[in-house]
Design a protein around this motif. Structure first.
Motif, PDB file in Angstrom:
ATOM      1  N   VAL A 202       1.313  -0.886   0.314  1.00  0.00           N
ATOM      2  CA  VAL A 202      -0.176  -0.031   0.175  1.00  0.00           C
ATOM      3  C   VAL A 202       0.556   1.457  -0.208  1.00  0.00           C
ATOM      4  CG1 VAL A 202      -2.008  -1.108   1.404  1.00  0.00           C
ATOM      5  CG2 VAL A 202      -0.075   0.326   2.786  1.00  0.00           C
ATOM      6  N   VAL A 203       0.703   2.505  -0.627  1.00  0.00           N
ATOM      7  CA  VAL A 203       0.738   3.309  -0.854  1.00  0.00           C
ATOM      8  C   VAL A 203      -0.034   4.760  -0.226  1.00  0.00           C
ATOM      9  CG1 VAL A 203       2.226   5.029  -2.265  1.00  0.00           C
ATOM     10  CG2 VAL A 203       2.065   2.751  -2.763  1.00  0.00           C
ATOM     11  N   ASP A 204       0.869   6.020   0.540  1.00  0.00           N
ATOM     12  CA  ASP A 204       0.587   7.072   0.188  1.00  0.00           C
ATOM     13  C   ASP A 204       1.336   8.100   0.051  1.00  0.00           C
ATOM     14  OD1 ASP A 204      -2.424   6.937   1.800  1.00  0.00           O
ATOM     15  OD2 ASP A 204      -1.533   4.945   3.512  1.00  0.00           O
ATOM     16  N   THR A 205       0.492   9.698  -0.026  1.00  0.00           N
ATOM     17  CA  THR A 205       1.162  10.416  -0.447  1.00  0.00           C
ATOM     18  C   THR A 205       0.954  10.949   0.990  1.00  0.00           C
ATOM     19  OG1 THR A 205       0.944  10.161  -2.859  1.00  0.00           O
ATOM     20  CG2 THR A 205       1.354  12.173  -1.453  1.00  0.00           C
ATOM     21  N   VAL A 206       2.599  11.529   0.824  1.00  0.00           N
ATOM     22  CA  VAL A 206       2.490  12.469   2.456  1.00  0.00           C
ATOM     23  C   VAL A 206       3.313  14.174   2.051  1.00  0.00           C
ATOM     24  CG1 VAL A 206       2.536  10.370   4.152  1.00  0.00           C
ATOM     25  CG2 VAL A 206       4.394  11.762   2.928  1.00  0.00           C
ATOM     26  N   ASP A 207       3.154  14.688   3.082  1.00  0.00           N
ATOM     27  CA  ASP A 207       4.645  15.939   2.559  1.00  0.00           C
ATOM     28  C   ASP A 207       5.266  15.896   3.856  1.00  0.00           C
ATOM     29  OD1 ASP A 207       4.207  18.965   2.609  1.00  0.00           O
ATOM     30  OD2 ASP A 207       5.521  18.343   3.875  1.00  0.00           O
ATOM     31  N   GLU A 208       6.552  15.925   3.210  1.00  0.00           N
ATOM     32  CA  GLU A 208       7.275  15.191   3.283  1.00  0.00           C
ATOM     33  C   GLU A 208       8.638  15.526   5.263  1.00  0.00           C
ATOM     34  OE1 GLU A 208      11.148  16.652   1.312  1.00  0.00           O
ATOM     35  OE2 GLU A 208      12.515  15.226   2.057  1.00  0.00           O
ATOM     36  N   SER A 209       8.058  16.601   4.641  1.00  0.00           N
ATOM     37  CA  SER A 209       8.113  16.544   6.601  1.00  0.00           C
ATOM     38  C   SER A 209       7.931  16.057   7.815  1.00  0.00           C
ATOM     39  CB  SER A 209       7.019  18.051   7.258  1.00  0.00           C
ATOM     40  OG  SER A 209       5.540  18.026   6.762  1.00  0.00           O
ATOM     41  N   GLU A 210       6.513  14.505   7.209  1.00  0.00           N
ATOM     42  CA  GLU A 210       6.240  13.809   8.437  1.00  0.00           C
ATOM     43  C   GLU A 210       7.335  12.321   8.386  1.00  0.00           C
ATOM     44  OE1 GLU A 210       1.250  14.359   8.431  1.00  0.00           O
ATOM     45  OE2 GLU A 210       2.061  13.352   6.990  1.00  0.00           O
ATOM     46  N   ILE A 211       7.713  12.482   7.141  1.00  0.00           N
ATOM     47  CA  ILE A 211       8.858  11.405   7.143  1.00  0.00           C
ATOM     48  C   ILE A 211       9.716  10.630   7.455  1.00  0.00           C
ATOM     49  CG2 ILE A 211      10.446  10.328   5.219  1.00  0.00           C
ATOM     50  CD1 ILE A 211       8.737  10.756   3.141  1.00  0.00           C
ATOM     51  N   ASN A 212      10.568  11.501   8.459  1.00  0.00           N
ATOM     52  CA  ASN A 212      10.400  11.678   9.866  1.00  0.00           C
ATOM     53  C   ASN A 212      10.074  10.714  11.092  1.00  0.00           C
ATOM     54  OD1 ASN A 212      12.896  12.305   8.263  1.00  0.00           O
ATOM     55  ND2 ASN A 212      13.788  14.272   9.574  1.00  0.00           N
ATOM     56  N   ALA A 213       9.110  10.753  11.301  1.00  0.00           N
ATOM     57  CA  ALA A 213       8.150  10.212  12.064  1.00  0.00           C
ATOM     58  C   ALA A 213       7.836   8.456  11.317  1.00  0.00           C
ATOM     59  CB  ALA A 213       6.876  11.221  12.656  1.00  0.00           C
ATOM     60  N   ILE A 214       7.397   9.213  10.455  1.00  0.00           N
ATOM     61  CA  ILE A 214       6.127   8.049   9.791  1.00  0.00           C
ATOM     62  C   ILE A 214       7.906   6.497   9.645  1.00  0.00           C
ATOM     63  CG2 ILE A 214       5.177   7.106   7.827  1.00  0.00           C
ATOM     64  CD1 ILE A 214       4.449   9.876   6.721  1.00  0.00           C
TER      65      ILE A 214
END
Ligand SMILES: NC(=O)C1=CN([C@@H]2O[C@H](COP(=O)(O)OP(=O)(O)OC[C@H]3O[C@@H](n4cnc5c(N)ncnc54)[C@H](OP(=O)(O)O)[C@@H]3O)[C@@H](O)[C@H]2O)C=CC1
Ligand SMILES: O=C(O)[C@@H]1CCC=N1
Length: 263
Positions: free
Chosen positions: A153-165
């Protein structure tokens, strides 16, 4: 020209390549890997039949889209050695390295997408997020989505969230493996065969996760359904509380988030 090239042929590249080939998104003849280790390249060739390059510059020149799958610590020297000049799409799965950093290391206007997949790509159960860089367009994002959808599965996010993800779903499989190992150990202590105990624990994890996703219930409500008054489960939960299990998990995930920001 290969459709997809991987710089780095370690654990995550291997999982993605196997998943992508199994899903038939790309044929092995459309994929290539670059790695300085001839041993690793031979392994990739023998296992998956993909093209191999010991020199990343040749790999990049011969691939339309490049997945960066090296350790974050060496990204700067590796990218500085590249000398391509035509338009390329780079998809980075590197923990903690921003698209801005990558764009500054690559030729001007290089299209960079940041992605955070996870190891279950190997069995088509990856959970991936993608974030656009400064020069990417919707076609680039669509292509990245297709690549990662072929393994889960894939979600598109804002880059600012990636470290938490990354600290939840990127590293998360390791946390669950630790729990599964501990549950199997506990089963062995209680007299069960290890393989059987591990199978019970793993199926229980799958079933419990599906309950969360499919019922939409809060995990606490689902936990209450399992916890009979005066029963056995509450005794286990009491011990977990005494050991600050939830605090320990939150502290561990927080450490992973901080490490990504300090990369
Ligand atoms: N493992 C995971 O579950 C996940 C990892 N990631 C990210 O993926 C990236 C790779 O992680 P992972 O696969 O675990 O790490 P690995 O160490 O398994 O893979 C990195 C590979 O890159 C090779 N390498 C070293 N130098 C070069 C070079 N100059 N050119 C090309 N390849 C090189 C390494 O070879 P050697 O070992 O010989 O140095 C190794 O095979 C990391 O940035 C990580 O943050 C993201 C999501 C999940
Ligand atoms: O341990 C790591 O750095 C990588 C990032 C997410 C999972 N593994």
């Amino acid at each position: 020209m290969f459709k997809l090239g991987f710089i780095g042929s370690g654990n995550m590249a291997g999982a993605l390549i196997k998943g992508i080939i199994d899903s038939k998104l790309y044929d092995p003849s459309e994929i290539a890997v670059g790695d300085p280790s001839q041993i690793k390249l031979n392994e990739m060739l023998n296992m998956y039949g993909v093209g191999t390059y010991s020199d990343n510059d040749s790999l990049v020149r011969n691939c339309e889209t490049i997945v960066l799958a090296i350790k974050p610590q060496i990204v700067e020297p590796v990218l500085k050695k590249l000398s391509f000049s035509d338009s390329k799409l780079f998809i980075s799965i590197l923990s903690g390295i921003t698209t801005k950093t990558l764009e500054n290391l690559l030729p001007a206007k290089t299209r960079v997408i940041r992605a955070m997949p996870n190891m279950p790509a190997l069995v088509h159960k990856a959970c991936t997020v993608i974030a656009a860089g400064a020069h990417t367009d919707t076609c680039d994002m669509q292509l990245a989505k297709e690549i990662f959808e072929s393994v889960g599965v894939v979600d598109t996010v804002d880059e600012s969230e990636i470290n938490a993800i990354a600290a939840i779903s990127g590293s998360g499989p390791a946390y669950f493996y630790l729990i599964l190992e501990a549950m199997a150990d506990a089963g062995v202590q209680a007299g069960l065969n290890r393989e059987f105990a591990l199978k019970l624990a793993a199926h229980t994890a799958i079933g419990s996760a599906r309950m969360v996703l499919e019922t939409g219930e809060h995990p606490a409500a689902l936990k209450d359904m399992v916890t009979s008054p005066g029963g056995t489960t509450i005794d286990a939960l009491y011990e977990f509380e005494k050991g600050s299990l939830r605090y320990t998990i939150m502290t561990g995930v927080k450490a992973a988030v901080l490490k990504a920001y300090n990369s």
